[in-house]
Design a protein around this motif. Structure first.
Motif, PDB file in Angstrom:
ATOM      1  N   LEU A  86      27.225  38.145 -36.631  1.00 37.40           N
ATOM      2  CA  LEU A  86      27.594  38.037 -38.044  1.00 37.40           C
ATOM      3  C   LEU A  86      28.787  37.110 -38.272  1.00 37.40           C
ATOM      4  O   LEU A  86      29.001  36.638 -39.386  1.00 37.40           O
ATOM      5  N   LYS A  87      29.541  36.821 -37.239  1.00 40.58           N
ATOM      6  CA  LYS A  87      30.724  35.964 -37.355  1.00 40.58           C
ATOM      7  C   LYS A  87      30.372  34.473 -37.379  1.00 40.58           C
ATOM      8  O   LYS A  87      31.241  33.638 -37.570  1.00 40.58           O
ATOM      9  N   HIS A  88      29.100  34.152 -37.191  1.00 37.13           N
ATOM     10  CA  HIS A  88      28.675  32.758 -37.057  1.00 37.13           C
ATOM     11  C   HIS A  88      27.659  32.403 -38.142  1.00 37.13           C
ATOM     12  O   HIS A  88      26.939  33.259 -38.639  1.00 37.13           O
ATOM     13  N   PRO A  89      27.582  31.103 -38.507  1.00 38.37           N
ATOM     14  CA  PRO A  89      26.696  30.683 -39.612  1.00 38.37           C
ATOM     15  C   PRO A  89      25.212  30.811 -39.265  1.00 38.37           C
ATOM     16  O   PRO A  89      24.830  30.864 -38.104  1.00 38.37           O
ATOM     17  N   ARG A  90      24.409  30.868 -40.318  1.00 39.02           N
ATOM     18  CA  ARG A  90      22.954  30.845 -40.190  1.00 39.02           C
ATOM     19  C   ARG A  90      22.454  29.585 -40.858  1.00 39.02           C
ATOM     20  O   ARG A  90      22.934  29.243 -41.916  1.00 39.02           O
ATOM     21  N   PRO A  91      21.537  28.858 -40.348  1.00 39.54           N
ATOM     22  CA  PRO A  91      20.989  29.050 -39.011  1.00 39.54           C
ATOM     23  C   PRO A  91      22.009  28.635 -37.958  1.00 39.54           C
ATOM     24  O   PRO A  91      22.889  27.808 -38.204  1.00 39.54           O
ATOM     25  N   TYR A  92      21.858  29.205 -36.794  1.00 39.34           N
ATOM     26  CA  TYR A  92      22.780  28.928 -35.695  1.00 39.34           C
ATOM     27  C   TYR A  92      22.322  27.671 -34.967  1.00 39.34           C
ATOM     28  O   TYR A  92      21.177  27.571 -34.540  1.00 39.34           O
ATOM     29  N   ASN A  93      23.196  26.701 -34.849  1.00 36.31           N
ATOM     30  CA  ASN A  93      22.894  25.464 -34.125  1.00 36.31           C
ATOM     31  C   ASN A  93      23.525  25.520 -32.737  1.00 36.31           C
ATOM     32  O   ASN A  93      24.632  26.042 -32.582  1.00 36.31           O
ATOM     33  N   PRO A  94      22.865  24.981 -31.740  1.00 33.57           N
ATOM     34  CA  PRO A  94      23.423  25.019 -30.388  1.00 33.57           C
ATOM     35  C   PRO A  94      24.748  24.262 -30.309  1.00 33.57           C
ATOM     36  O   PRO A  94      24.960  23.278 -31.007  1.00 33.57           O
ATOM     37  N   THR A  95      25.625  24.742 -29.450  1.00 35.01           N
ATOM     38  CA  THR A  95      26.909  24.093 -29.207  1.00 35.01           C
ATOM     39  C   THR A  95      26.690  23.014 -28.154  1.00 35.01           C
ATOM     40  O   THR A  95      26.437  23.316 -26.992  1.00 35.01           O
ATOM     41  N   LEU A  96      26.749  21.761 -28.584  1.00 30.35           N
ATOM     42  CA  LEU A  96      26.473  20.629 -27.707  1.00 30.35           C
ATOM     43  C   LEU A  96      27.710  19.743 -27.601  1.00 30.35           C
ATOM     44  O   LEU A  96      28.403  19.522 -28.599  1.00 30.35           O
ATOM     45  N   GLU A  97      27.961  19.258 -26.402  1.00 26.86           N
ATOM     46  CA  GLU A  97      29.085  18.361 -26.162  1.00 26.86           C
ATOM     47  C   GLU A  97      28.564  17.082 -25.513  1.00 26.86           C
ATOM     48  O   GLU A  97      27.574  17.117 -24.787  1.00 26.86           O
ATOM     49  N   LYS A  98      29.263  15.992 -25.768  1.00 27.18           N
ATOM     50  CA  LYS A  98      28.904  14.741 -25.082  1.00 27.18           C
ATOM     51  C   LYS A  98      30.154  13.922 -24.851  1.00 27.18           C
ATOM     52  O   LYS A  98      31.135  14.010 -25.595  1.00 27.18           O
ATOM     53  N   CYS A  99      30.107  13.143 -23.792  1.00 25.36           N
ATOM     54  CA  CYS A  99      31.143  12.169 -23.513  1.00 25.36           C
ATOM     55  C   CYS A  99      30.494  11.035 -22.738  1.00 25.36           C
ATOM     56  O   CYS A  99      29.387  11.174 -22.217  1.00 25.36           O
ATOM     57  N   PHE A 100      31.154   9.884 -22.688  1.00 25.09           N
ATOM     58  CA  PHE A 100      30.594   8.776 -21.919  1.00 25.09           C
ATOM     59  C   PHE A 100      31.706   7.959 -21.305  1.00 25.09           C
ATOM     60  O   PHE A 100      32.861   8.015 -21.725  1.00 25.09           O
ATOM     61  N   ALA A 101      31.338   7.214 -20.295  1.00 27.53           N
ATOM     62  CA  ALA A 101      32.246   6.283 -19.637  1.00 27.53           C
ATOM     63  C   ALA A 101      31.501   4.975 -19.416  1.00 27.53           C
ATOM     64  O   ALA A 101      30.301   4.975 -19.148  1.00 27.53           O
ATOM     65  N   SER A 102      32.214   3.886 -19.528  1.00 29.79           N
ATOM     66  CA  SER A 102      31.619   2.585 -19.228  1.00 29.79           C
ATOM     67  C   SER A 102      31.553   2.411 -17.726  1.00 29.79           C
ATOM     68  O   SER A 102      32.466   2.806 -17.000  1.00 29.79           O
ATOM     69  N   VAL A 103      30.472   1.816 -17.282  1.00 30.19           N
ATOM     70  CA  VAL A 103      30.284   1.547 -15.857  1.00 30.19           C
ATOM     71  C   VAL A 103      30.399   0.049 -15.654  1.00 30.19           C
ATOM     72  O   VAL A 103      29.646  -0.710 -16.259  1.00 30.19           O
ATOM     73  N   GLU A 104      31.357  -0.368 -14.860  1.00 30.12           N
ATOM     74  CA  GLU A 104      31.567  -1.796 -14.625  1.00 30.12           C
ATOM     75  C   GLU A 104      30.482  -2.343 -13.714  1.00 30.12           C
ATOM     76  O   GLU A 104      30.160  -1.740 -12.701  1.00 30.12           O
ATOM     77  N   SER A 105      29.932  -3.481 -14.098  1.00 32.17           N
ATOM     78  CA  SER A 105      28.924  -4.101 -13.226  1.00 32.17           C
ATOM     79  C   SER A 105      29.616  -4.770 -12.052  1.00 32.17           C
ATOM     80  O   SER A 105      30.763  -5.185 -12.124  1.00 32.17           O
ATOM     81  N   GLY A 106      28.914  -4.861 -10.964  1.00 27.99           N
ATOM     82  CA  GLY A 106      29.467  -5.486  -9.778  1.00 27.99           C
ATOM     83  C   GLY A 106      30.251  -4.542  -8.891  1.00 27.99           C
ATOM     84  O   GLY A 106      30.602  -4.886  -7.778  1.00 27.99           O
ATOM     85  N   LYS A 107      30.555  -3.365  -9.375  1.00 37.21           N
ATOM     86  CA  LYS A 107      31.262  -2.374  -8.568  1.00 37.21           C
ATOM     87  C   LYS A 107      30.253  -1.571  -7.771  1.00 37.21           C
ATOM     88  O   LYS A 107      29.209  -1.205  -8.281  1.00 37.21           O
ATOM     89  N   SER A 108      30.552  -1.324  -6.527  1.00 38.18           N
ATOM     90  CA  SER A 108      29.672  -0.486  -5.730  1.00 38.18           C
ATOM     91  C   SER A 108      30.433   0.781  -5.353  1.00 38.18           C
ATOM     92  O   SER A 108      31.653   0.787  -5.263  1.00 38.18           O
ATOM     93  N   PHE A 109      29.698   1.857  -5.186  1.00 37.71           N
ATOM     94  CA  PHE A 109      30.279   3.138  -4.835  1.00 37.71           C
ATOM     95  C   PHE A 109      30.094   3.361  -3.346  1.00 37.71           C
ATOM     96  O   PHE A 109      29.014   3.151  -2.809  1.00 37.71           O
ATOM     97  N   ARG A 110      31.125   3.768  -2.694  1.00 45.11           N
ATOM     98  CA  ARG A 110      31.059   4.032  -1.262  1.00 45.11           C
ATOM     99  C   ARG A 110      31.531   5.457  -1.004  1.00 45.11           C
ATOM    100  O   ARG A 110      32.456   5.932  -1.631  1.00 45.11           O
ATOM    101  N   SER A 111      30.879   6.109  -0.080  1.00 46.36           N
ATOM    102  CA  SER A 111      31.318   7.459   0.288  1.00 46.36           C
ATOM    103  C   SER A 111      32.290   7.367   1.438  1.00 46.36           C
ATOM    104  O   SER A 111      32.217   6.462   2.272  1.00 46.36           O
ATOM    105  N   GLY A 112      33.214   8.328   1.489  1.00 44.79           N
ATOM    106  CA  GLY A 112      34.311   8.414   2.403  1.00 44.79           C
ATOM    107  C   GLY A 112      34.056   8.167   3.793  1.00 44.79           C
ATOM    108  O   GLY A 112      34.674   7.768   4.648  1.00 44.79           O
TER     109      GLY A 112
END
Length: 112
Positions: A86-112
């Motif tokens: 009862l404390k929340h609105p109707r209709p109830y919408n899902p709680t969604l989050e988003k974020c993004f990061a730019s990925v530089e081209s030419g960079k390679s990922f290496r593991s330790g």
């Protein structure tokens, strides 16, 4: 959780899954999807990782990594009891989050 709350929670879950699957949280203007990694665990927050190529006349092509998440923990708490619901609105919408990061081209990922 009573039957009515369970049905509502399942409807919210399906809406959230569709948003993650289809990438509706991601700004698709002048962009091309490259790939998606969708994680749908049973008891933790579902997450979608999307790689998107964004094309701009000014900046050229830019690759972005998006992380979208359905906060199932928050929505589950909101529907934990009829009084809490009862404390929340109707209709109830899902709680969604988003974020993004730019990925530089030419960079390679290496593991330790």
């Amino acid at each position: 959780m009573d039957r009515e709350l369970m049905d509502e929670f399942y409807a919210v879950r399906e809406s959230a899954y569709d948003a993650l699957r289809l990438g509706t949280l991601i700004d698709r203007h002048r962009s091309v999807p490259v790939c998606q990694f969708l994680i749908l665990p049973s008891f933790e927050n579902p997450v979608s990782w999307d790689v998107i190529k964004v094309v701009s006349r000014k900046d050229g092509a830019q690759t972005r990594l998006y992380r979208s998440c359905w906060r199932m923990d928050v929505d589950g708490q909101a529907m934990s009891s009829p009084v809490e619901r009862l404390k929340h609105p109707r209709p109830y919408n899902p709680t969604l989050e988003k974020c993004f990061a730019s990925v530089e081209s030419g960079k390679s990922f290496r593991s330790g």
